[in-house]
Enzyme design. Structure first.
Site, PDB file in Angstrom:
ATOM      1  N   HIS A 107      25.697  42.162  -1.407  1.00  0.00           N
ATOM      2  CA  HIS A 107      26.051  41.417  -2.622  1.00  0.00           C
ATOM      3  C   HIS A 107      25.409  42.009  -3.869  1.00  0.00           C
ATOM      4  CE1 HIS A 107      27.425  36.961  -2.300  1.00  0.00           C
ATOM      5  NE2 HIS A 107      28.306  37.778  -1.810  1.00  0.00           N
ATOM      6  N   HIS A 161      31.017  33.385 -12.611  1.00  0.00           N
ATOM      7  CA  HIS A 161      30.702  34.204 -11.446  1.00  0.00           C
ATOM      8  C   HIS A 161      29.219  34.554 -11.486  1.00  0.00           C
ATOM      9  CE1 HIS A 161      30.759  37.769  -8.698  1.00  0.00           C
ATOM     10  NE2 HIS A 161      31.539  36.949  -8.019  1.00  0.00           N
TER      11      HIS A 161
HETATM   12  O1  LIG Z   1      30.645  38.955  -5.966  1.00  0.00           O
HETATM   13  C1  LIG Z   1      30.551  39.061  -4.749  1.00  0.00           C
HETATM   14  O2  LIG Z   1      29.636  39.700  -4.194  1.00  0.00           O
HETATM   15  C2  LIG Z   1      31.576  38.412  -3.879  1.00  0.00           C
HETATM   16  C3  LIG Z   1      31.410  38.406  -2.511  1.00  0.00           C
HETATM   17  N1  LIG Z   1      32.313  37.850  -1.682  1.00  0.00           N
HETATM   18  C4  LIG Z   1      33.431  37.284  -2.194  1.00  0.00           C
HETATM   19  C5  LIG Z   1      34.409  36.721  -1.332  1.00  0.00           C
HETATM   20  C6  LIG Z   1      34.199  36.739   0.137  1.00  0.00           C
HETATM   21  O3  LIG Z   1      33.164  37.226   0.628  1.00  0.00           O
HETATM   22  O4  LIG Z   1      35.112  36.251   0.855  1.00  0.00           O
HETATM   23  C7  LIG Z   1      35.556  36.142  -1.846  1.00  0.00           C
HETATM   24  C8  LIG Z   1      35.772  36.124  -3.203  1.00  0.00           C
HETATM   25  C9  LIG Z   1      34.832  36.661  -4.089  1.00  0.00           C
HETATM   26  C10 LIG Z   1      33.667  37.250  -3.583  1.00  0.00           C
HETATM   27  C11 LIG Z   1      32.695  37.826  -4.439  1.00  0.00           C
HETATM   28  O5  LIG Z   1      32.853  37.796  -5.781  1.00  0.00           O
END
Ligand SMILES: O=C(O)c1cnc2c(C(=O)O)cccc2c1O
Length: 462
Positions: free
Chosen positions: A117, A348
């Site tokens: 992440h 976000h």
């Molecule tokens: O910013 C991030 O690291 C991050 C990580 N995962 C997701 C997922 C998922 O893991 O399903 C779905 C939608 C958006 C993100 C996202 O923005």
């Protein structure tokens, strides 16, 4: 170097905390002119004459990323650190293949459901380097109409070759902690070169603590190095004193929610809140656990957003998790950022803080990649003897006394006339706005067809 004041220098006096939000397309320019940066500003030649860079992230649109660098920097060495595996990894390599200057580095993810992440940039110039820690994926949509957070380091000068390399760390041990975080990726030649580069730079001007997470079952001396226990350790040593913040609420704001357990006492209001409500260990003041306020967009916040329901594609809270933790809804507040012109710029960003009941002061503040999940912050195992973390995360913690010697608190609104005050640019509005009786938290995997969104569309996930 360019003669004109670079955007960064323009802001620096207005941003002694180096904490910015990303520019948002479609809001009055006033809200994008101060304390806001776009990815092109961060990569611009006015920040330094780039020699090479590294991009840590989860999602990458590589052709788009290359276009965000000034033309003259697009062929400079670029290391991409990702967590993609299998087909996603193949796709990434296919997209990177045509750029001879791009090298890919896959972070090891041996633990199930763990993700890479962390969102961070290393920018090496001919006169020093910068570290950028932020919350946006390397895709157009994340830098277009969302609220995202960015910490941009000061320019860290290169240490003179004869200078002892043990010099150049800060009061928050920023460089030591950054190197320790990088060490957790294991032996990758390119990452080790960046560790050596970091060791050669003077990072004594870094005023923030690093709060990182790396996958693993951390025990012994490593237990307090990561996740919510790192925060607990830093607050024990450098946090507010108990008498000052007694009964001050903790606020968590995030864009996704994990499976938190069947009740608040499983994790949320026990180990996690205990870490966020840690005070300097000197006080024997037995503190009652503070109120926990959480900020997560309701369906209406998403429906009315600039993007409409599609903003919810980046708010992956599932009905499967939600139905198991109805108690979570009792903590929730709406996303509102009128003060920053971003009530309709879906969040976000992820931020955590401890705030005075009158919302005038902050005891500390974190901007991080970490959402509200055990995977990100860690969960105790084996009778609290180990901390189990699934994902890589990184964030920065602002503590008043480390930003300025005698500063005890950050001001939130209106500036306290006393000299020892510093305004903290909160990304969202205080006081918080509760959900209405009919508001529900946004869930990304159910349909919303009774009211069209700001774009006139419904939401019908497959
Ligand atoms: O910013 C991030 O690291 C991050 C990580 N995962 C997701 C997922 C998922 O893991 O399903 C779905 C939608 C958006 C993100 C996202 O923005």
């Amino acid at each position: 170097t360019s003669e004109k004041m670079s955007p960064y220098e323009n802001y620096i006096e207005a941003a002694p905390l180096n904490f910015f939000l990303t520019k948002v397309f479609g809001i009055p320019n006033h809200y994008n002119s101060s304390l806001a940066v776009g990815i092109k500003d961060i990569l611009s030649a006015s920040m330094g004459n780039l020699i090479s860079s590294a991009q840590f992230n989860y999602m990458f649109d590589i052709p788009w990323l290359v276009q965000q660098y000034p033309e003259q920097f697009r062929s400079k060495p670029l290391l991409i650190i990702h967590g993609s595996q299998r087909a996603d990894k193949t796709t990434l390599h296919e997209n990177a293949h045509r750029y001879p200057n791009i090298t890919l580095c896959q972070a090891k993810l041996d633990i199930m459901y763990g993700t890479h992440h962390s969102k961070m940039m290393f920018l090496l110039y001919d006169n020093g380097m910068r570290v950028v820690i932020h919350t946006a994926n390397i895709i157009h949509n994340d830098w277009y109409q969302k609220t995202q957070g960015v910490w941009i380091s000061p320019l860290f000068p290169k240490l003179a070759s004869d200078q002892d390399l043990s010099q150049g760390d800060s009061v928050t041990q920023f460089r030591k902690d950054l190197l320790e975080y990088l060490g957790a990726y294991g032996t990758n030649k390119h990452l080790q070169e960046w560790q050596e580069t970091i060791r050669q730079h003077d990072m004594s001007s870094a005023k923030v603590f690093i709060i990182g997470s790396v996958p693993g079952r951390h025990t012994g001396a490593s237990k307090m190095k990561w996740g919510h226990l790192k925060l607990r350790k830093v607050l024990q040593e450098h946090g507010p004193d108990g008498s000052t913040v007694k009964d001050w609420p903790v606020i968590g704001q995030f864009s996704s929610v994990g499976s938190l357990g069947s009740g608040p006492e499983n994790w949320l209001s026990s180990e996690w809140l205990e870490s966020l409500s840690t005070v300097q260990a000197n006080g024997i003041v037995k503190l009652s656990k503070p109120k926990l306020n959480l900020i997560f967009p309701c369906v209406e916040n998403v429906r009315r957003s600039l993007e409409g329901y599609p903003a919810g594609a980046s708010l992956p809270y599932s009905i499967k998790n939600a139905r198991k933790q109805q108690y979570f809804n009792t903590f929730l507040h709406q996303w509102r950022a009128f003060s920053r012109g971003r009530s309709r710029a879906s969040p976000h960003i992820k931020t955590y803080t401890r705030i005075s009941p009158d919302a005038q002061y902050l005891a500390w503040f974190i901007v991080t990649s970490a959402n509200l999940s055990k995977a990100a912050w860690g969960a105790y195992e084996k009778n609290n003897s180990q901390l189990f973390i699934r994902s890589y995360e990184i964030g920065v913690l602002f503590v008043p006394s480390k930003v300025e010697e005698n500063l005890k608190l950050f001001n939130v609104q209106g500036v306290d006339s006393s000299k020892d005050s510093m305004l903290f640019p909160l990304p969202w509005d205080v006081p918080l706005t509760s959900y209405t009786q009919t508001d529900r938290p946004w869930l990304w995997d159910i349909a919303y067809t009774d009211k069209p969104d700001s774009q006139g569309n419904m939401w019908c996930p497959s």
